[in-house]
Design a protein around this motif. Structure first.
Motif, PDB file in Angstrom:
ATOM      1  N   HIS B 219       8.346   5.765  -2.652  1.00 22.94           N
ATOM      2  CA  HIS B 219       9.318   6.080  -1.606  1.00 22.94           C
ATOM      3  C   HIS B 219       8.609   6.009  -0.252  1.00 22.94           C
ATOM      4  O   HIS B 219       9.105   5.417   0.693  1.00 22.94           O
ATOM      5  CB  HIS B 219       9.927   7.476  -1.819  1.00 22.94           C
ATOM      6  N   LYS B 231      16.628   3.059  -1.778  1.00 27.74           N
ATOM      7  CA  LYS B 231      18.007   2.961  -2.242  1.00 27.74           C
ATOM      8  C   LYS B 231      18.386   1.493  -2.427  1.00 27.74           C
ATOM      9  O   LYS B 231      18.950   1.099  -3.458  1.00 27.74           O
ATOM     10  CB  LYS B 231      18.933   3.630  -1.225  1.00 27.74           C
ATOM     11  N   GLU B 232      18.012   0.694  -1.440  1.00 24.86           N
ATOM     12  CA  GLU B 232      18.342  -0.733  -1.508  1.00 24.86           C
ATOM     13  C   GLU B 232      17.612  -1.405  -2.665  1.00 24.86           C
ATOM     14  O   GLU B 232      18.189  -2.213  -3.402  1.00 24.86           O
ATOM     15  CB  GLU B 232      17.955  -1.401  -0.188  1.00 24.86           C
ATOM     16  N   THR B 235      19.208  -0.612  -5.971  1.00 29.58           N
ATOM     17  CA  THR B 235      20.423  -1.415  -6.152  1.00 29.58           C
ATOM     18  C   THR B 235      20.071  -2.815  -6.635  1.00 29.58           C
ATOM     19  O   THR B 235      20.693  -3.344  -7.562  1.00 29.58           O
ATOM     20  CB  THR B 235      21.202  -1.514  -4.822  1.00 29.58           C
ATOM     21  N   GLN B 262      22.145   9.691  -4.466  1.00 29.81           N
ATOM     22  CA  GLN B 262      22.188   8.588  -3.501  1.00 29.81           C
ATOM     23  C   GLN B 262      21.200   7.493  -3.861  1.00 29.81           C
ATOM     24  O   GLN B 262      21.493   6.312  -3.787  1.00 29.81           O
ATOM     25  CB  GLN B 262      21.843   9.135  -2.121  1.00 29.81           C
ATOM     26  N   ILE B 263      19.999   7.888  -4.230  1.00 33.14           N
ATOM     27  CA  ILE B 263      18.956   6.912  -4.507  1.00 33.14           C
ATOM     28  C   ILE B 263      19.215   6.212  -5.839  1.00 33.14           C
ATOM     29  O   ILE B 263      18.988   5.024  -5.989  1.00 33.14           O
ATOM     30  CB  ILE B 263      17.560   7.581  -4.481  1.00 33.14           C
ATOM     31  N   GLY B 264      19.673   6.962  -6.822  1.00 29.86           N
ATOM     32  CA  GLY B 264      20.109   6.362  -8.073  1.00 29.86           C
ATOM     33  C   GLY B 264      19.027   5.893  -9.028  1.00 29.86           C
ATOM     34  O   GLY B 264      19.289   5.102  -9.941  1.00 29.86           O
ATOM     35  N   TYR B 268      12.330  10.090 -10.793  1.00 26.34           N
ATOM     36  CA  TYR B 268      11.901  10.314  -9.411  1.00 26.34           C
ATOM     37  C   TYR B 268      10.955  11.503  -9.417  1.00 26.34           C
ATOM     38  O   TYR B 268      11.296  12.561  -9.940  1.00 26.34           O
ATOM     39  CB  TYR B 268      13.122  10.610  -8.537  1.00 26.34           C
TER      40      TYR B 268
END
Lengths: 451, 465
Positions: B219, B231-232, B235, B262-264, B268
């Motif tokens: 991160h 996050k991107e 995805t 949000q991060i998905g 983590y």
């Protein structure tokens, strides 16, 4: 009470009324001070489970912790490694290892078991061992070790053979005989025994195992590797890794060697030191040998590994140092065990020479201790209502066997009492009276009320 | 140095009212003379409170490296000591009656902070290094048990933390997996540069019909430090059919926004002793419930084996678990700052950027990334004339700054790329800003480097050790 304290015996540091000719040794009052952080009024006769740490060692630990917090980078670069090496050197001498490279410091015996079993697991997974190959362990091995075998050996396809040791036990020969039988079983149908895991002092029920003899048997029988789980050993009995001759030997230092929670050493015989033994928490030190890998497993509080010099100072304040402490602990726990067995009309779980600073004492059959729940219930009751802390063992009766009896029935429960330098006669009398009270009141385990 | 701590205005601030934690009215310690009539909550910290909370730090050191080992305020250390004493007092009682409920309490607080769905998803472990071993161990089993094919890939950033790289080697390479590294530019100018390289690496991972079993994404990278658009990237991983995504956010909580939903990601991890004021050491590992992760185990196996990672991690043999248990106290500490952890994060970021810009201006160099791509840390270019030309030089310079100038800051060697002109910046300092820092710390660093430059110091003149 001081005069009656059995610990005093002939020791010079008795009551303050005697002339202080051996004033170099730590006096009674200071021992009490050192353990003044223990909960008063609790008869703490379970040193075996979680150990103990004197105030002066805790103070040393605090100093190390503050040093790190003050300037952690400088500590990491300039202090940590040297401090750990100094501790390892002390251990190497204590256990008669050949070289400090054989000595790693890890968190506890549980971690050491995972380290040893992972490498066995790898060999199964990578096809070095056959699926039918076996790992041998004692039936009463510590639960964490059993689970580790499940996680790393059974999962990777290996088989397990359990050695059923008799309890109560009467002689070392009984143990050696059962062990040999299990080896035969493990080698049947052309199988190979890849690892034997032998406790030096079993946990529950607690008995000293003749490891030197068993390791010799293992070598004769062509067993690949021997791992001695000696969680309780150091500070309890003499540890000489050369004499014992195992491939891996682990002992906790926070149980009987006065270290704060938690630290253990894992000795790996150099000749056998395969580069395949790794710490499972992998850091940038991976591949630099287990002692170096273990000395940095990410940011941690390593202070418990650094206080070993302070512990040595502490034990050397006692007459005879750690040997003196071990001797007296053993004497006292046997004396107390006999006192309890006599009062309750029961037995000891092993002959005195097969115990160290812990001993199993039979509980009156009238308690009707017939399950693990009963044992647990009794333990909680003793803690909550009598301020006695002692672990209870439930002995599953063997089929067709009556086992040991007292005047009223079969003995199915045992307490495991410990003796460490802070214990007094009071502690054991408290336990004695609590059990006698329960029996007098006609209560069985199931009838005990706990919160 | 110490005397400047006691003057006013020792806290740097973009505007005089934004003192760390206090409003202008609280700026002086006179507030302690007023009767404490608050019912709830306790008052915000004053600057002198903060000094007091970190009075155990070495006062002679400009401690601008919170990123490596973090920090812990004295009130939390006291609470930790109380917990340690409780254990020592009667360990059996603590083990049977206190330990597990207290761990659950810590896990619940963390669950709320990180916006996880269920406390079962939150395990507490020693540090991110341990979390990495946990995640990678199950990947290794996947290979060993034939769930994955030999040659299936794991993707990680070139700037992944050294320990994580070794862990990938120990668990993935050893088990037959193929490792793909994502090269990232540094200095970096935009998020797009990172996304582009990542996509390319995924494509390489999928060549010849291979599957990408795991993507390990920082991160906030460590050295050099840059905030990654996780996050991107997560995805993209989903689009490209990556099995599992593990975000290594060692510098997460207290540094960047940490929102699991949000991060998905599937996994983590973040250290709590770096930027969340916990004592050494404690971290959380989040494991999304929907992921098939019944196979996650702590590598140190206890009798709790098989009861789920969170329960396994809560007992790994006799240990001092006090650092796991102080999380409630830490929350109390944090909430005595204006804006709580969000406020601290925001101010840390603002100040570190301000200090970074002050330094690059003084030295004529540059930042390693745009301000929006950094957190509470930023890479600051060092004058090229210092001649940093190897990792060894970087370490030696760091030692020199510590021993001779009383400045603690990690240095990164950035090798020149082909085609780059002479005079290129090859050394960067990673400066951190945390609530205990003050502007003098960064002036001390600025002046130390200026002095070295004035003395025509070069790394070439350092003794070879």
């Amino acid at each position: 009470m001081e005069h009656e304290d059995p610990r005093n015996g002939e020791s010079p540091h008795r009551s303050s009324k005697k002339p202080k000719f051996s004033s170099n040794y730590i006096p009674e009052s200071e021992i009490r001070d050192e353990f003044s952080h223990h909960q008063p009024r609790v008869a703490r006769i379970n040193n075996g489970s979680f150990g103990s740490c004197p105030g002066s060692v805790l103070a040393a630990q605090r100093r190390w912790q503050l040093q790190f917090l003050r300037q952690p980078d400088a500590f990491y670069f300039n202090t940590l490694r040297t401090g750990i090496t100094a501790s390892r050197m002390i251990i190497k001498d204590l256990i008669n290892a050949d070289h400090v490279d054989e000595v790693s410091l890890v968190d506890n015996a549980t971690t050491a078991a995972s380290i040893v079993l992972r490498q066995i697991g790898h060999s199964f997974a990578e096809g070095k061992f056959k699926e039918s190959d076996t790992v041998l362990m004692l039936h009463c091995a510590f639960q964490a070790v059993k689970k580790s075998i499940q996680a790393y050996v059974t999962r990777a396809g290996g088989s397990v053979v359990e050695v059923r040791l008799p309890f109560p036990v009467n002689s070392e020969e009984e143990i050696i005989s059962e062990f040999k039988k299990s080896i035969t079983e493990g080698k049947s149908n052309g199988r190979k025994i890849r690892l034997a895991i032998i406790d030096h002092i079993t946990s529950m029920p607690s008995v000293v195992i003749p490891v030197k003899e068993l390791v010799r048997v293992c070598r004769e029988e062509g067993i690949d590797q021997v791992f001695v789980d000696a969680a309780h050993a150091i500070g309890s009995l003499k540890v000489d890794v050369k004499e014992i001759g195992a491939d891996f030997y682990v002992s906790n230092l926070h149980k009987w060697f006065f270290c704060p929670p938690s630290v253990a050493f894992l000795h790996c015989k150099k000749a056998n030191a395969s580069s395949d033994v790794h710490h499972p928490v992998v850091s940038h030190e991976y591949g630099n040998g287990l002692p170096i890998e273990s000395s940095w497993i990410g940011t941690r509080d390593y202070s418990s590994q650094l206080v070993i010099p302070a512990v040595l100072e502490f034990v050397n304040r006692f007459e005879g140092g750690i040997e003196g402490i071990m001797e007296r602990n053993h004497e006292q726990v046997v004396k107390m065990g006999k006192m309890l067995a006599e009062s309750w009309g029961t037995n000891l779980g092993s002959p005195p020479e097969m115990c160290t600073a812990m001993i199993m004492v039979g509980l009156p059959s009238r308690l009707c201790l017939n399950s693990e729940e009963d044992a647990s219930r009794l333990r909680s009751y003793l803690r909550d209502c009598h301020e006695v802390e002692v672990p209870i063992f439930y002995q599953v009766p063997k089929d067709g066997e009556d086992g040991v009896r007292d005047n009223d029935g079969c003995i199915t429960g045992y307490v495991r009492i410990s003796h460490q330098v802070y214990n007094t006669l009071d502690d054991y009398e408290k336990l004695r009276d609590a059990i006698n009270q329960i029996v007098k009141d006609g209560k069985t385990c199931k009838m005990l009320c706990i919160e | 140095m110490a005397s400047s701590l006691h003057s006013n205005n020792t806290q740097i601030c973009p505007n005089p009212t934004a003192l760390n934690g206090g409003s202008a009215a609280d700026g002086k310690s006179q507030i302690s003379k007023k009767p404490r009539l608050y019912a709830d909550p306790p008052p915000l910290f004053t600057p002198s409170d903060i000094i007091s909370e970190f009075s155990h730090h070495d006062p002679d050191v400009a401690r601008i490296n919170n990123g490596s080992f973090g920090c812990c305020p004295s009130s939390v250390l006291s609470a930790q000591n109380q917990l340690q004493l409780q254990w020592l007092r009667q360990p059996d009682n603590f083990y049977f009656n206190q330990l597990q409920p207290k761990i659950i309490q810590s896990r619940t607080i963390i669950k709320d902070i990180i916006n996880a769905d269920h406390v079962d998803e939150v395990s507490i472990v020693d540090n991110a290094t341990t979390a990495a071993a946990i995640v990678l161990q199950q990947i290794a089993w996947g290979f060993a048990e034939g769930k994955f094919c030999r040659g299936d890939a794991a993707v990680m950033l070139h700037y992944a933390y050294g320990s994580v790289k070794k862990s990938v080697e120990a668990y993935v390479t050893r088990a037959g997996g193929c490792v793909i590294e994502v090269p990232l530019p540094f200095p970096v100018s935009s998020v797009d540069e990172i996304v582009k390289e990542f996509r390319q690496a995924l494509r390489r991972g999928k060549q010849n019909g291979r599957k990408v079993r795991l993507a390990v994404i920082d991160h906030v990278t460590s050295m050099p430090t840059v905030v990654i658009p996780v996050k991107e990237l997560v995805t993209i991983c989903r689009e490209e059919g990556v099995d599992q995504v593990f975000v290594d956010a060692a510098h997460g909580i207290g540094c960047v926004d940490v929102d699991m939903k949000q991060i998905g990601a599937d996994f983590y991890t973040s250290n709590l002793h770096k930027w969340f004021f916990c004592p050494p050491s404690v971290a959380f590992l989040y494991c999304k419930k929907s992921t098939n992760n019944s196979d996650l185990h702590h590598p140190v196996v206890s009798h709790e084996y098989g009861n789920g990672l969170a329960i396994e991690s809560a007992w790994i043999g006799t240990r001092d678990y006090s650092s796991y248990l102080v999380v409630p106290k830490v929350l109390e500490f944090i909430n005595r700052f204006e804006g709580g952890i969000e406020g601290i994060k925001k101010r840390n970021h603002e100040y570190v950027v301000e200090m970074g810009q002050m330094l690059v201006k003084a030295w004529g160099t540059r930042l390693g990334c745009p301000p929006e791509m950094c957190s509470s840390m930023v890479m600051v270019g060092l004058p090229a004339c210092l001649g940093i030309s190897s990792d060894h030089d970087a370490l030696e310079l760091r030692t020199c700054l510590r021993d001779k100038f009383g400045v603690e800051v990690p240095i990164y060697y950035r090798p020149p790329k082909d085609g780059e002109e002479g005079g290129v910046v090859t050394g960067y300092a990673r400066i951190s800003y945390q609530v205990y820092n003050k502007v003098e710390d960064y002036y001390k660093f600025r002046d130390a480097i200026n002095q070295l430059v004035d003395n025509a110091f070069t790394c070439a003149s350092l003794p070879i050790s």
